[in-house]
Structure formats: C-alpha cells, structure tokens
Write a protein that holds these residues in place. Structure first.
Motif, mmCIF file in Angstrom:
data_model
loop_
_atom_site.group_PDB
_atom_site.id
_atom_site.type_symbol
_atom_site.label_atom_id
_atom_site.label_comp_id
_atom_site.label_asym_id
_atom_site.label_seq_id
_atom_site.Cartn_x
_atom_site.Cartn_y
_atom_site.Cartn_z
ATOM 1 N N UNK A 136 0.823 -1.205 0.000
ATOM 2 C CA UNK A 136 0.000 0.000 0.000
ATOM 3 C C UNK A 136 0.861 1.260 0.000
ATOM 4 N N UNK A 137 1.913 1.278 0.822
ATOM 5 C CA UNK A 137 2.808 2.444 0.850
ATOM 6 C C UNK A 137 3.577 2.567 -0.463
ATOM 7 N N UNK A 138 3.940 1.429 -1.049
ATOM 8 C CA UNK A 138 4.648 1.454 -2.330
ATOM 9 C C UNK A 138 3.782 2.101 -3.412
ATOM 10 N N UNK A 139 2.482 1.830 -3.365
ATOM 11 C CA UNK A 139 1.585 2.407 -4.359
ATOM 12 C C UNK A 139 1.089 3.795 -3.949
ATOM 13 N N UNK A 140 0.860 3.986 -2.642
ATOM 14 C CA UNK A 140 0.372 5.291 -2.179
ATOM 15 C C UNK A 140 1.395 6.385 -2.414
ATOM 16 N N UNK A 141 2.672 6.027 -2.400
ATOM 17 C CA UNK A 141 3.715 7.016 -2.662
ATOM 18 C C UNK A 141 3.861 7.369 -4.125
ATOM 19 N N UNK A 142 3.031 6.765 -4.981
ATOM 20 C CA UNK A 142 3.112 7.014 -6.415
ATOM 21 C C UNK A 142 2.989 8.471 -6.823
ATOM 22 N N UNK A 143 1.957 9.204 -6.334
ATOM 23 C CA UNK A 143 1.854 10.622 -6.715
ATOM 24 C C UNK A 143 3.052 11.445 -6.281
ATOM 25 N N UNK A 144 3.545 11.204 -5.057
ATOM 26 C CA UNK A 144 4.735 11.924 -4.582
ATOM 27 C C UNK A 144 5.928 11.615 -5.482
ATOM 28 N N UNK A 145 6.063 10.331 -5.825
ATOM 29 C CA UNK A 145 7.159 9.919 -6.701
ATOM 30 C C UNK A 145 7.046 10.582 -8.082
ATOM 31 N N UNK A 146 5.827 10.618 -8.620
ATOM 32 C CA UNK A 146 5.625 11.229 -9.939
ATOM 33 C C UNK A 146 5.947 12.716 -9.930
ATOM 34 N N UNK A 147 5.534 13.406 -8.861
ATOM 35 C CA UNK A 147 5.819 14.833 -8.747
ATOM 36 C C UNK A 147 7.328 15.075 -8.665
ATOM 37 N N UNK A 148 8.017 14.251 -7.882
ATOM 38 C CA UNK A 148 9.465 14.395 -7.745
ATOM 39 C C UNK A 148 10.181 14.100 -9.063
ATOM 40 N N UNK A 149 9.680 13.097 -9.803
ATOM 41 C CA UNK A 149 10.286 12.772 -11.105
ATOM 42 C C UNK A 149 10.098 13.920 -12.078
ATOM 43 N N UNK A 150 8.897 14.516 -12.101
ATOM 44 C CA UNK A 150 8.639 15.643 -13.004
ATOM 45 C C UNK A 150 9.520 16.844 -12.665
ATOM 46 N N UNK A 151 9.898 16.957 -11.395
ATOM 47 C CA UNK A 151 10.690 18.115 -10.975
ATOM 48 C C UNK A 151 12.186 17.863 -11.054
ATOM 49 N N UNK A 152 12.631 16.659 -10.637
ATOM 50 C CA UNK A 152 14.065 16.397 -10.514
ATOM 51 C C UNK A 152 14.590 15.315 -11.465
ATOM 52 N N UNK A 153 13.693 14.529 -12.069
ATOM 53 C CA UNK A 153 14.131 13.439 -12.929
ATOM 54 C C UNK A 153 14.169 12.118 -12.175
ATOM 55 N N UNK A 154 14.335 11.028 -12.901
ATOM 56 C CA UNK A 154 14.269 9.690 -12.315
ATOM 57 C C UNK A 154 15.499 9.339 -11.483
ATOM 58 N N UNK A 155 16.677 9.794 -11.909
ATOM 59 C CA UNK A 155 17.923 9.352 -11.265
ATOM 60 C C UNK A 155 17.968 9.647 -9.758
#
Length: 493
Positions: A67-86
C-alpha cells in the motif's frame, strides 16, 4: 481498435543505445520493489510464532508495504517531473534499505509494520514509478519489449531471494536476514545512477528560455500570474485524466483486480507448509513461480509488440487477468506437492503476463507525456485494495481454518475483474471508432462547405469582372437582353 499513440515527448526516443542500460537499471530497481513483498513471506510463519500473531495480523506486513509502495506514487511522480528519475530512485533505494535495517531492532509486530511496511514500502515507491517512466522515455517502437524485460527483474530476483531467505533464516534468524536484505536493497542506488536524463533540452535551459520569453513578452507574464492553482497542480499531476474514458475503465478494473492479486502469493508458502511440505520445498514454490514468471514477462512483451496484438493490447491484458482468476479457482484441487508445483507454474505464467502488460496498457491509453501523472494517480487509488487484500485473505483463513476458501475468493474476484475489463475495453474501442468516424464525417462536410464557398467566391469574382468590363464601355444590347435587365435581379418591373 484504439488509434496508435505516437510520441508526444517533443523528441524521438532512441529505442536502443544507452536505453538498454536503463532497462538494466529498471530491471534491478523494479525487481527489488516487486519481489521483496513476496520474498519475505518465507519468514512469516516463524515471525508469526515469534510474536504470537494471527494470519490476518502477519499479512498486514505485506499489505502495508504494498500500500505504501503504491500510495507514494503521486509523490514519486511529482518528484520525477521536478528532478528526474535518477535522484528519486537513488533516494528510494537508500530509504528502503534503512527501513529493513531498522526492522532488525523490532520488538513488536507494530514496529515491523512501521519499518518494513511504511518506511521500506515508501522507499520502494521511489524505485518503482521512476523506473517505469524512464523506460518509456527511451523507447517507443520497442517499448512493450523493453517494459517486458524491465518487469522481468521481479521474478529473477524473487527466484533468488526466496531460497536465499530460507538459507539466511537458518543461519542468522529473521533479524540477521533483514539486516543482510537491507544491504542488498542498497543496490537500487546503483541502478538509479544509470538513469541518464533524456529529452529535447535540459530543464535548466528550458527554464532560461522560458524566462527569456517572459521578459520579452509582458502579456505572457500577466497570463502566468493569473494561472489557477488547479492548472499549476495539473502540470505535475494531471487530474484531467479522470475525464479520460479509457483511463477510468483501466482504473476500475485494476482496483477490482488488486483486491485479489497479491494474497495468493503471500499465502503460497504458508499453504505449502500447512499441507505438510517442508520449509525449503515450500519456499521453492515461490522460486518455481518466479522462474516461469521471468520467462513469461519478456515473452509477453514480445507478443504484445507484434502487429496483430499491439493494436488490441487491452484485450490481451483482459485475458491475462481472467486467466489468473481461473488458476486460483483451480488451486484448491492441489492437495499434494506435485499439485502445488503445477499451480505455481500456471500462476507464474498468468502473473507474468499481467505484470508485463500492466504499465504498457496504461501508456497505450494515455500516451507517454501523461504517463507519469497516470501512474501516480493509479497507484494512489490502487493502494486501498492492496492494503485490504492480504488481510481479507488472512481473515478468511482465520475464520475457516482452511486456505481453500481464500483461493476461491481471489479467483472469483480476478475473473470478474478480467470480464469487466474485456467488456469495458470493447465499449471503449467501439466508441473510439464511432468518434473517429464522426470526426471524418465532420471533416468531409467542412471540406465540401469550403469547396462550395470557394466556388461561390469564384463565381462572384467572375460576376465582378463582367461588371467591370461593362463599366468600361456600354455594349450594344438586343431587345431580349434589355428585357432581362428590367425583370431580373434589378427588380425594375
């Protein structure tokens, strides 16, 4: 069928080159993210006895992690859009590793929930979404194959971790095993370092360019100041996807599916031990599932990349979900180790098919540009069924004292979800065809109207030319022509 989704990234993905190294990094990071929640089930029976927990209570470890792995998805997506995947993946690997190391000091089941479920689970969310997103940025034509190879990391790592965990437990106990596993997870930091940024321009150059344009155009500065909060938020997480018909069908079907998707894996090894199978043989059932899974994922990706399947990839996904459900319905017929091996083989095949197509079908629906937001929105919604699924399965086992009813419940839900997706995709494809036909008819009408208007303008020009010629010198008219002038458009009669 759905129209082909082209590249909307502003550049042409290379479909190879360094992209294959990116696939390797995604293979590692996604492999640990997906495999870990399954591999630690080897410890559940012993942890259950150590803390005196019930089946339902012990299942919450995997539920919270997923659940935490999936719930963190929006936060992860926002961070990727701002800083990139690396940097996001490197941070996720560090966080999940720390979570497992802290778990070695747990003195209660609640502390395991926090360390393994919440901290490590959130760290895995930082590994998962960026890995999926970066593969989509490097591949277009070979994207299904690349996704299939990247997703194969889960079964490869699972097939290694399952027997390794049993070995570590025998040597060091579950605490020492968790410490070693935490160190292994830190390899996700190395995988994240491989994710070289790609795009039409770097974010810094783009920002400088935008600033330069705004300085030169005061109107654009004024427009930017009036931009609403929702519009700004949609740049990092596109909420307009909830108006997308295909996305909603996918989301509803996946919510139904995830209620029953992971529970059979969580209870596979304990079910084997319940039937009297020894610990290593029970753990090896997960390895069998993983070995078949690792073959099924790239094979499914290659099949999905063919000209016959790719335009209908949503149907292929629906079939995969339904096939999984039938496997679970047949599982209670397995009352011996041989039967469990057969079930593990078919379960691994179906599980690999679903996982290989899970993100490919989503990108097929929304396109590469909106994919980052789509993954974030899907994962936050899916965290609820992932959180409840395994504990519900555990509660069924606690109530009836038998694993069979849990497999019946999971199988029925999966079959229903697959049929829903099939009907929903059929409706979506049909509506897309109708909308395309209406659009073509509209264009045809506009072309005809444009041609008629052009002809009218041409006739008007010819008439004006005649008038102009007439004004240059009055021609000699016959009596019939004079009559037409009197009773014609001049309305002189």
């Amino acid at each position: 069928m759905a129209p082909a989704v082209g590249t909307d990234l502003g550049y042409t993905p290379p479909d190879g080159g360094w992209g294959w190294m990116v696939v390797l990094g995604a293979f590692i990071s996604m492999g640990f993210s997906y495999a870990f929640s399954k591999a630690i089930t080897v410890f559940y029976k012993e942890i259950q006895e150590f803390f005196g927990a019930s089946y339902s209570e012990i299942a919450w470890i995997s539920s919270l992690l997923l659940a935490c792995m999936y719930a963190g998805g929006p936060v992860s997506s926002i961070l990727v859009n701002k800083y990139g995947s690396r940097p996001v993946v490197m941070f996720g690997g560090l966080l999940s590793g720390i979570g497992m190391i802290l778990a070695t000091f747990s003195t209660s089941i609640i502390q395991l929930y926090i360390c393994v479920g919440v901290i490590a689970g959130f760290g895995f969310s930082m590994n998962l979404q960026p890995s999926v997103i970066v593969v989509g940025k490097y591949f277009l034509k070979k994207r299904p194959m690349a996704n299939g190879l990247a997703m194969a990391g889960s079964p490869v790592i699972l097939s290694t971790l399952a027997p390794l965990n049993q070995f570590l437990f025998d040597k060091y106990g579950w605490r020492g095993s968790f410490l070693i596993l935490g160190a292994l997870i830190l390899n996700c930091c190395v995988a994240g370092a491989i994710f070289r940024p790609i795009g039409p321009m770097t974010s810094k150059n783009k920002k400088d360019k935008d600033t330069s344009i705004q300085d030169k155009d005061p109107e654009k500065v004024k427009t930017k100041e009036k931009e609403s909060c929702i519009a700004r938020f949609n740049k990092v997480l596109d909420l307009t996807l909830f108006k997308h018909r295909g996305f909603l069908i996918y989301l509803i079907g996946n919510v139904l599916m995830f209620i029953a998707f992971y529970a059979p894996i969580v209870f596979l090894a304990p079910y084997g031990k319940h039937l009297g199978v020894d610990e290593y043989s029970a753990a090896f059932l997960l390895s069998i599932l993983a070995i078949v899974d690792m073959i099924a994922r790239p094979a499914t990706g290659m099949i999905a990349n063919t000209k016959w399947i790719r335009p209908r990839v949503q149907y292929f996904f629906s079939f995969s979900v339904t096939f999984n459900g039938f496997c679970h319905l047949m599982c209670p017929l397995a009352t011996s180790y041989t039967g469990l091996v057969v079930y593990s083989v078919f379960f691994g095949l179906g599980f690999g098919m679903v996982c290989a197509l899970l993100f490919e079908t989503l990108m097929d629906l929304v396109g590469a540009k909106r994919f980052s937001s789509a993954v974030g929105l899907v994962t936050i919604v899916e965290c609820v069924p992932l959180l409840l699924g395994p504990p519900i399965g555990g509660a069924i086992v606690d109530t009836f004292g038998d694993y069979r009813y849990m497999f019946f419940e999971c199988g029925a839900i999966m079959v229903f979800a697959g049929l829903f997706l099939f009907v929903g995709n059929f409706y979506n494809y049909r509506m897309l065809r109708k909308e395309a036909e209406l659009e073509n008819q509209k264009k045809d009408i506009e072309m005809k109207d444009g041609a008629g208007l052009k002809k009218h303008d041409s006739d008007q020009v010819s008439s004006d030319e005649k008038v102009k010629i007439g004004s240059e010198g009055p021609p000699v008219k016959h009596d019939s022509e004079k009559c037409e002038d009197v009773n014609g458009s001049g309305h002189q009669g």
